[in-house]
Design a protein around this motif. Structure first.
Motif, PDB file in Angstrom:
ATOM      1  N   SER A  63      50.070  56.004  44.724  1.00  0.00           N
ATOM      2  CA  SER A  63      50.940  56.612  45.729  1.00  0.00           C
ATOM      3  C   SER A  63      52.419  56.365  45.446  1.00  0.00           C
ATOM      4  O   SER A  63      53.259  57.236  45.673  1.00  0.00           O
ATOM      5  CB  SER A  63      50.568  56.132  47.136  1.00  0.00           C
ATOM      6  OG  SER A  63      50.717  54.743  47.255  1.00  0.00           O
ATOM      7  N   ARG A  64      52.747  55.182  44.921  1.00  0.00           N
ATOM      8  CA  ARG A  64      54.151  54.873  44.670  1.00  0.00           C
ATOM      9  C   ARG A  64      54.692  55.739  43.524  1.00  0.00           C
ATOM     10  O   ARG A  64      55.789  56.275  43.589  1.00  0.00           O
ATOM     11  CB  ARG A  64      54.276  53.386  44.338  1.00  0.00           C
ATOM     12  CG  ARG A  64      55.620  52.805  44.679  1.00  0.00           C
ATOM     13  CD  ARG A  64      55.628  51.318  44.474  1.00  0.00           C
ATOM     14  NE  ARG A  64      54.694  50.620  45.365  1.00  0.00           N
ATOM     15  CZ  ARG A  64      54.439  49.316  45.279  1.00  0.00           C
ATOM     16  NH1 ARG A  64      54.994  48.581  44.370  1.00  0.00           N
ATOM     17  NH2 ARG A  64      53.603  48.754  46.141  1.00  0.00           N
ATOM     18  N   LEU A  67      55.197  59.343  44.647  1.00  0.00           N
ATOM     19  CA  LEU A  67      56.447  59.533  45.391  1.00  0.00           C
ATOM     20  C   LEU A  67      57.639  59.541  44.433  1.00  0.00           C
ATOM     21  O   LEU A  67      58.535  60.380  44.544  1.00  0.00           O
ATOM     22  CB  LEU A  67      56.607  58.432  46.452  1.00  0.00           C
ATOM     23  CG  LEU A  67      57.876  58.547  47.310  1.00  0.00           C
ATOM     24  CD1 LEU A  67      57.806  59.764  48.220  1.00  0.00           C
ATOM     25  CD2 LEU A  67      58.086  57.285  48.150  1.00  0.00           C
TER      26      LEU A  67
ATOM     27  N   TYR B  60      55.132  56.734  53.891  1.00  0.00           N
ATOM     28  CA  TYR B  60      55.919  55.669  53.269  1.00  0.00           C
ATOM     29  C   TYR B  60      57.079  55.300  54.189  1.00  0.00           C
ATOM     30  O   TYR B  60      57.684  56.166  54.804  1.00  0.00           O
ATOM     31  CB  TYR B  60      56.536  56.123  51.958  1.00  0.00           C
ATOM     32  CG  TYR B  60      55.587  56.715  50.939  1.00  0.00           C
ATOM     33  CD1 TYR B  60      55.137  55.965  49.857  1.00  0.00           C
ATOM     34  CD2 TYR B  60      55.178  58.049  51.041  1.00  0.00           C
ATOM     35  CE1 TYR B  60      54.296  56.516  48.904  1.00  0.00           C
ATOM     36  CE2 TYR B  60      54.341  58.611  50.084  1.00  0.00           C
ATOM     37  CZ  TYR B  60      53.900  57.839  49.018  1.00  0.00           C
ATOM     38  OH  TYR B  60      53.070  58.400  48.075  1.00  0.00           O
ATOM     39  N   GLU B  64      57.848  52.540  50.508  1.00  0.00           N
ATOM     40  CA  GLU B  64      56.655  51.688  50.391  1.00  0.00           C
ATOM     41  C   GLU B  64      55.527  52.329  51.195  1.00  0.00           C
ATOM     42  O   GLU B  64      55.705  52.674  52.369  1.00  0.00           O
ATOM     43  CB  GLU B  64      56.956  50.282  50.915  1.00  0.00           C
ATOM     44  CG  GLU B  64      55.820  49.281  50.725  1.00  0.00           C
ATOM     45  CD  GLU B  64      55.525  48.979  49.249  1.00  0.00           C
ATOM     46  OE1 GLU B  64      54.379  49.211  48.827  1.00  0.00           O
ATOM     47  OE2 GLU B  64      56.448  48.514  48.544  1.00  0.00           O
ATOM     48  N   ASP B  65      54.376  52.494  50.555  1.00  0.00           N
ATOM     49  CA  ASP B  65      53.197  53.073  51.209  1.00  0.00           C
ATOM     50  C   ASP B  65      52.788  52.163  52.380  1.00  0.00           C
ATOM     51  O   ASP B  65      52.593  50.959  52.194  1.00  0.00           O
ATOM     52  CB  ASP B  65      52.071  53.136  50.161  1.00  0.00           C
ATOM     53  CG  ASP B  65      50.840  53.888  50.640  1.00  0.00           C
ATOM     54  OD1 ASP B  65      50.593  53.936  51.861  1.00  0.00           O
ATOM     55  OD2 ASP B  65      50.114  54.402  49.773  1.00  0.00           O
ATOM     56  N   ARG B  67      50.148  51.717  53.801  1.00  0.00           N
ATOM     57  CA  ARG B  67      48.860  51.017  53.653  1.00  0.00           C
ATOM     58  C   ARG B  67      49.071  49.602  53.122  1.00  0.00           C
ATOM     59  O   ARG B  67      48.231  48.734  53.308  1.00  0.00           O
ATOM     60  CB  ARG B  67      47.942  51.800  52.698  1.00  0.00           C
ATOM     61  CG  ARG B  67      47.339  53.031  53.352  1.00  0.00           C
ATOM     62  CD  ARG B  67      46.488  53.804  52.386  1.00  0.00           C
ATOM     63  NE  ARG B  67      47.299  54.298  51.267  1.00  0.00           N
ATOM     64  CZ  ARG B  67      46.836  55.067  50.306  1.00  0.00           C
ATOM     65  NH1 ARG B  67      45.571  55.422  50.286  1.00  0.00           N
ATOM     66  NH2 ARG B  67      47.629  55.485  49.338  1.00  0.00           N
ATOM     67  N   PHE B  68      50.212  49.392  52.416  1.00  0.00           N
ATOM     68  CA  PHE B  68      50.512  48.056  51.896  1.00  0.00           C
ATOM     69  C   PHE B  68      51.466  47.316  52.826  1.00  0.00           C
ATOM     70  O   PHE B  68      51.937  46.227  52.520  1.00  0.00           O
ATOM     71  CB  PHE B  68      51.095  48.149  50.485  1.00  0.00           C
ATOM     72  CG  PHE B  68      50.219  48.909  49.539  1.00  0.00           C
ATOM     73  CD1 PHE B  68      48.917  48.465  49.290  1.00  0.00           C
ATOM     74  CD2 PHE B  68      50.656  50.067  48.932  1.00  0.00           C
ATOM     75  CE1 PHE B  68      48.090  49.165  48.424  1.00  0.00           C
ATOM     76  CE2 PHE B  68      49.828  50.778  48.060  1.00  0.00           C
ATOM     77  CZ  PHE B  68      48.541  50.323  47.810  1.00  0.00           C
TER      78      PHE B  68
END
Lengths: 149, 91
Positions: A63-64, A67, B60, B64-65, B67-68
């Motif tokens: 995901s990072r 993005l 995000y 930063e996602d 989920r984290f």
């Protein structure tokens, strides 16, 4: 080979085509994935993205990194042209999971098949509302091998 | 408390074509509730039927996602930037 109606094409250059095949081979037998950026339909960038699932049958883009790639396209004034992933044991045709999880209807979905390791195949598809149509894949203007027809 | 939310092309049909919208909330959940009043389609995109974040739409906070971080209860502060992206996944 599974077929779909052919509607339109997607133009790639040889270097990018070869880079996607190399990427697919680099983590065999796991699936790899990445993005291509374009401007006005013309290829402008290649973003390999780690497969967070590192699976032989599934991919989900980190995901990072996803993005970061999308931001970079914004910064360069390009847009998402294509989403690619590899099939390491099956043909280059969207699986039911690929169709179910096709959340970017504006992108061309490219699948790199290494089912025949010595004869990699890349085919391209539009997946919109569960309907699959195929695009001819052109490499430097020539139609790419589509596998056994 | 203003939170800027960047909306990807594929979700702009829910925001009248806007690339970014502004919302308020002390957590992601409060922000989604606030946005839902103006952009109901965005709520349906962000949340699953269970009211939790859609597992196929990544949210995000400052890149930063969540989920984290703390998931849907992730705290937000004035000036935070929230981004949304549908997952890219398949088989």
């Amino acid at each position: 080979m599974t077929r779909a109606q052919i509607v339109g094409d997607i133009a790639l250059d040889r270097a990018t085509y070869d880079a996607m095949v190399e990427h697919a081979r680099s983590d065999f037998p796991y699936e790899v994935c990445g993005l291509l950026a374009g401007r006005d339909g013309e290829l402008r960038g290649h973003y390999p993205i780690p497969n967070a699932a590192r699976s032989m049958t599934y991919y989900t883009m980190d995901s990072r990194e996803l993005l970061a790639a999308m931001r970079d396209m914004d910064d360069r004034d390009t847009e998402l042209l294509a989403i690619y992933h590899s099939h390491t044991h099956t043909e280059a045709f969207p699986s039911p999971t690929d169709v179910e999880l096709a959340f970017y209807p504006e992108a061309v979905y490219l699948i790199v098949s290494l089912q025949e390791p010595g004869a990699p195949v890349i085919r391209g598809f539009d997946i919109v509302d569960g309907r699959v149509t195929e695009r001819r894949v052109l490499v430097d203007g020539e139609e790419a091998p589509g596998g056994v027809r | 408390m203003a939170i800027q939310v960047r909306v990807p092309t594929v979700l702009r049909k829910h925001t009248d074509g806007e690339k970014a919208v502004s919302g308020e909330g002390g957590t992601v959940r409060e922000l989604v509730d606030d946005l839902a009043s103006r952009y109901p389609g965005l709520r349906d995109a962000l949340l699953g039927q269970d009211g939790q974040l859609n597992r196929y739409v990544q949210t995000y906070v400052n890149d930063e996602d969540v989920r984290f971080l703390g998931g849907i209860e992730t705290p937000l502060a004035d000036g935070d930037q929230v981004s949304i992206l549908p997952a890219v996944a398949g088989g």
